[in-house]
Design an enzyme around this catalytic site. Sequence first.
Site, PDB file in Angstrom:
ATOM      1  N   HIS A 146       0.899  -1.255   0.019  1.00 54.06           N
ATOM      2  CA  HIS A 146       0.180   0.011  -0.027  1.00 54.06           C
ATOM      3  C   HIS A 146       0.805   1.241   0.208  1.00 54.06           C
ATOM      4  O   HIS A 146       1.967   1.241   0.431  1.00 54.06           O
ATOM      5  CB  HIS A 146      -0.836   0.128   1.464  1.00 54.06           C
ATOM      6  CG  HIS A 146      -2.013   1.028   1.261  1.00 54.06           C
ATOM      7  ND1 HIS A 146      -1.828   2.334   1.542  1.00 54.06           N
ATOM      8  CD2 HIS A 146      -3.370   0.811   1.188  1.00 54.06           C
ATOM      9  CE1 HIS A 146      -2.956   2.808   1.600  1.00 54.06           C
ATOM     10  NE2 HIS A 146      -4.038   2.026   1.324  1.00 54.06           N
ATOM     11  N   ASP A 195       2.841  -4.342   7.944  1.00 49.89           N
ATOM     12  CA  ASP A 195       1.477  -3.736   7.889  1.00 49.89           C
ATOM     13  C   ASP A 195       0.437  -4.873   7.953  1.00 49.89           C
ATOM     14  O   ASP A 195       0.358  -5.721   7.336  1.00 49.89           O
ATOM     15  CB  ASP A 195       1.645  -3.137   6.488  1.00 49.89           C
ATOM     16  CG  ASP A 195       0.121  -2.641   6.185  1.00 49.89           C
ATOM     17  OD1 ASP A 195      -1.016  -2.552   6.994  1.00 49.89           O
ATOM     18  OD2 ASP A 195       0.240  -1.860   5.038  1.00 49.89           O
ATOM     19  N   GLN A 232      -4.979  -5.314   6.714  1.00 50.02           N
ATOM     20  CA  GLN A 232      -5.353  -6.440   5.884  1.00 50.02           C
ATOM     21  C   GLN A 232      -5.789  -7.846   6.869  1.00 50.02           C
ATOM     22  O   GLN A 232      -6.554  -8.393   6.530  1.00 50.02           O
ATOM     23  CB  GLN A 232      -5.165  -6.550   4.414  1.00 50.02           C
ATOM     24  CG  GLN A 232      -5.417  -5.260   3.911  1.00 50.02           C
ATOM     25  CD  GLN A 232      -6.925  -4.923   3.594  1.00 50.02           C
ATOM     26  OE1 GLN A 232      -7.834  -5.930   3.942  1.00 50.02           O
ATOM     27  NE2 GLN A 232      -7.049  -3.851   3.392  1.00 50.02           N
ATOM     28  N   LYS A 250     -10.742  -1.361   9.906  1.00 47.76           N
ATOM     29  CA  LYS A 250     -10.780  -2.603   8.972  1.00 47.76           C
ATOM     30  C   LYS A 250     -11.326  -3.677   9.650  1.00 47.76           C
ATOM     31  O   LYS A 250     -11.826  -4.888   8.882  1.00 47.76           O
ATOM     32  CB  LYS A 250      -9.301  -3.027   8.510  1.00 47.76           C
ATOM     33  CG  LYS A 250      -8.507  -1.862   7.851  1.00 47.76           C
ATOM     34  CD  LYS A 250      -8.898  -1.530   6.265  1.00 47.76           C
ATOM     35  CE  LYS A 250      -7.935  -0.603   5.611  1.00 47.76           C
ATOM     36  NZ  LYS A 250      -8.464  -0.307   4.384  1.00 47.76           N
ATOM     37  N   CYS A 252      -4.561   2.289  -3.991  1.00 48.67           N
ATOM     38  CA  CYS A 252      -3.273   2.662  -3.347  1.00 48.67           C
ATOM     39  C   CYS A 252      -2.173   1.701  -3.311  1.00 48.67           C
ATOM     40  O   CYS A 252      -1.334   1.412  -2.315  1.00 48.67           O
ATOM     41  CB  CYS A 252      -3.687   2.967  -1.605  1.00 48.67           C
ATOM     42  SG  CYS A 252      -4.711   4.444  -1.499  1.00 48.67           S
TER      43      CYS A 252
END
Length: 414
Positions: free
Chosen positions: A121, A203, A206, A229, A369
């Site tokens: 991202h 990260d 997700q 999320k 993104c």
Amino acid sequence: MFNPEEIKKDFPIFSASENEGIIYFDNAATTQRPLCVIDAISDFYKKNNANPLRGLYGLSVRATDAYENARQRFADFINAESSQEIIFTRNTSESINLIAYTYGMSQCKEGDEIVISCMEHHSNILPWQMVCKATGAKLVWLECDEEGVISREEYQSKIGEKTKILSIAHVSNVFGITNPVKEMAAYAHEKGNGGKGACVVVDGAQSLPHLKVDVRDINADFYAVSGHKVLGPMGIGALYAKLSFLNQMEPFLRGGEMIEYVTRESATYAELPHKFEAGTVNAADAVGFAAALDYVSKLGFDEIKAHDDELAGLLYEGMSQYPYVHIIGNKDARRHSGIITFTIDGVHPHDIASILDTEKIAVRAGHHCAQPLMQKLNVGSTARASLYIYNSRKEVETFVEKISHVREWMGIKD
């Protein structure tokens, strides 16, 4: 297996007259909020609203307790060793910027390398580009194959003694694939930074909604997430960081609450984690985030994964019957984390999304993104259907049926 139709009853947005019949397939962008999350936020403002951490009166103490209990809840959720390792931020983007500005800018120098992947991202690209430009470090890219897999040979060839930082997505927001972050972290800790070990940033935006995350098992040095999320409020995120890193880092923001003592010449900073939380904190949304984590925990990640895999399999199989539909990523639907990114011959992704919207189906269209990945795939943009706990087999079947008409509705004859 849980019942998504029953779960949907917990989410007021689906019973609103404005949203009657909506099929919400944009969960990778943001999930919806169950009533328990909305109530937790409302109850904070109704019963406990005061500036946390600053007042000695009972109302402020209750506000502080609610905020710190939310921090402990997140620490437990990801199996952090201590709540001191949890910094509340606005979102994953802010968390990664915090790392880049405080750790990256102070630790990187010319000749160092920062390793990221081609599927990141933008929030896990731009901060590291900034660090490299400022310090003279070099950005090194891990490449994946057409199915989204970063091979062991690839990351072992790119992570080496010059690697100061490895920053990698746990789950791709385009492919939906889960990267082998535990193995990557072990290799970076062994081989990076001249054998002293590279810093590993993950990260988790997700992954948190779909996987049981254990930061100690992964052995990440930093793990960044966003509340929205995973059924939580917008504007609240969290950064896990090992104390050994936090203790050597300067604050990202400075001002009220993150100080212990201030003179005209200098300041002494507050103890962790408050050293990194300047100003009035977002206590109500932290409480809402904790309520979301409780809700997900009650469902159970084994059940969530089984549901993800079942619906993704149905969606993949249904869409694959149309030769003009092209699914991006792995051929195994179980490796998509409920994310199916696709194109349709002759139809721009924005038109796909607009047409589906007329059928009350919400999907994302654009570069997500992740423009370097789009460039690698040689596509300007894609459409993306992303599934979660309240989506059903019936919705998937409706989606597949509507997809079959998109080209026809665009005036394209097969």
